[in-house]
Motif scaffolding. Sequence first.
Motif, PDB file in Angstrom:
ATOM      1  N   GLY A  61       0.820  -1.243  -0.030  1.00 32.41           N
ATOM      2  CA  GLY A  61      -0.081   0.020  -0.102  1.00 32.41           C
ATOM      3  C   GLY A  61       1.175   1.108   0.020  1.00 32.41           C
ATOM      4  O   GLY A  61       0.761   2.302  -0.756  1.00 32.41           O
ATOM      5  N   ASN A  62       1.831   1.198   0.738  1.00 35.15           N
ATOM      6  CA  ASN A  62       2.765   2.437   0.726  1.00 35.15           C
ATOM      7  C   ASN A  62       3.619   2.498  -0.482  1.00 35.15           C
ATOM      8  O   ASN A  62       3.708   3.641  -0.943  1.00 35.15           O
ATOM      9  N   ARG A  63       4.113   1.370  -1.079  1.00 33.51           N
ATOM     10  CA  ARG A  63       4.785   1.638  -2.554  1.00 33.51           C
ATOM     11  C   ARG A  63       3.596   2.148  -3.415  1.00 33.51           C
ATOM     12  O   ARG A  63       4.153   2.864  -4.452  1.00 33.51           O
ATOM     13  N   ALA A  64       2.363   1.593  -3.503  1.00 32.75           N
ATOM     14  CA  ALA A  64       1.449   1.980  -4.308  1.00 32.75           C
ATOM     15  C   ALA A  64       1.250   3.451  -4.295  1.00 32.75           C
ATOM     16  O   ALA A  64       1.008   4.139  -5.359  1.00 32.75           O
ATOM     17  N   TRP A  65       1.093   4.039  -2.913  1.00 30.42           N
ATOM     18  CA  TRP A  65       0.773   5.422  -2.786  1.00 30.42           C
ATOM     19  C   TRP A  65       1.947   6.218  -3.299  1.00 30.42           C
ATOM     20  O   TRP A  65       1.850   7.432  -3.866  1.00 30.42           O
ATOM     21  N   MET A  66       3.373   5.845  -3.082  1.00 24.97           N
ATOM     22  CA  MET A  66       4.368   6.613  -3.532  1.00 24.97           C
ATOM     23  C   MET A  66       4.587   6.538  -4.999  1.00 24.97           C
ATOM     24  O   MET A  66       5.203   7.675  -5.541  1.00 24.97           O
ATOM     25  N   THR A  67       3.971   5.704  -5.846  1.00 28.29           N
ATOM     26  CA  THR A  67       4.100   5.817  -7.323  1.00 28.29           C
ATOM     27  C   THR A  67       2.598   5.782  -7.931  1.00 28.29           C
ATOM     28  O   THR A  67       2.748   5.320  -8.812  1.00 28.29           O
ATOM     29  N   ARG A  68       1.717   6.367  -7.148  1.00 31.33           N
ATOM     30  CA  ARG A  68       0.256   6.157  -7.756  1.00 31.33           C
ATOM     31  C   ARG A  68       0.004   7.079  -9.142  1.00 31.33           C
ATOM     32  O   ARG A  68      -0.784   6.652  -9.635  1.00 31.33           O
ATOM     33  N   SER A  69       0.907   7.957  -9.388  1.00 28.52           N
ATOM     34  CA  SER A  69       0.838   8.652 -10.790  1.00 28.52           C
ATOM     35  C   SER A  69       1.251   7.591 -11.875  1.00 28.52           C
ATOM     36  O   SER A  69       0.844   7.866 -13.166  1.00 28.52           O
ATOM     37  N   HIS A  70       1.813   6.489 -11.586  1.00 25.63           N
ATOM     38  CA  HIS A  70       2.255   5.592 -12.861  1.00 25.63           C
ATOM     39  C   HIS A  70       1.201   4.338 -13.001  1.00 25.63           C
ATOM     40  O   HIS A  70       1.424   3.271 -13.548  1.00 25.63           O
ATOM     41  N   ILE A  71      -0.045   4.267 -11.971  1.00 21.19           N
ATOM     42  CA  ILE A  71      -0.625   2.948 -11.930  1.00 21.19           C
ATOM     43  C   ILE A  71      -1.506   2.897 -13.062  1.00 21.19           C
ATOM     44  O   ILE A  71      -2.008   3.646 -13.817  1.00 21.19           O
TER      45      ILE A  71
END
Length: 247
Positions: A61-71
């Motif tokens: 979840g933390n990694r997804a939030w840190m890279t959310r603009s690339h999802i």
Amino acid sequence: MPIFENIELTFLLTLAAAITSFMTAAMGIGGGVLLLAILASTLPPAALIPVHGLVQLGSNGNRAWMTRSHIDWSMVIFFGLGALLGATAASFIVIQLPLHLIQLSVALFILFLVWGPKPKAQQMSDKGHMLAGAGTTLASMFVGATGPLVAGFVHRQSYDKLTATSTFATCMSLQHCLKMAVFTLIGFSFWQWLPLVALMILGGMLGTWLGLKMLNKIPQHHFRKIFRFVITLLAIRLLWQAFLSFN
């Protein structure tokens, strides 16, 4: 005595969470499987899969939030729909297996993930994403670390490294959320494990931050050799423990 009252073990598990999160963020593989192998040697069998899932939820979840603009949200949506179906099916069949069967199944699954055949790279349809979400979510209820399987599906897409990292982390976060819901539904009590899990998630956040800083800077071929050696030793240790439990 609850495991988080053991200060030395708590520190070592928190350090393990940081290192394994670093591995996954920096190199895209291995962290969840390695953490599962470590936890399988320290936690009671009833707590292994749910506690591992909760820690991994925090890390992913933390990694997804840190890279959310690339999802890639298109894949995440269809994967999530399939994961919901898989979790619904699991809620009817999840049972608590004996210790030796958990050790045996986890060890064999780890060895398969590390040494088994890898899927060929190819684009997947939305239906394929749903099937991947359903199948891996169902499997995760019994063997825990399905991250390499999910990564195999994510990496079939033509993603750059950041998009692959963010999309994989988001899919895994959804899967772990559903896993927590299923284990809560069947009566697992997370409360006594929350202090340990909280520390491991904080360690994972630090490891993720450092790992993302190192993304694209670490040569993967050296890492893969070391990772295979370490994880194979841990799996063999689990097999030996399972063998002793049979006798």
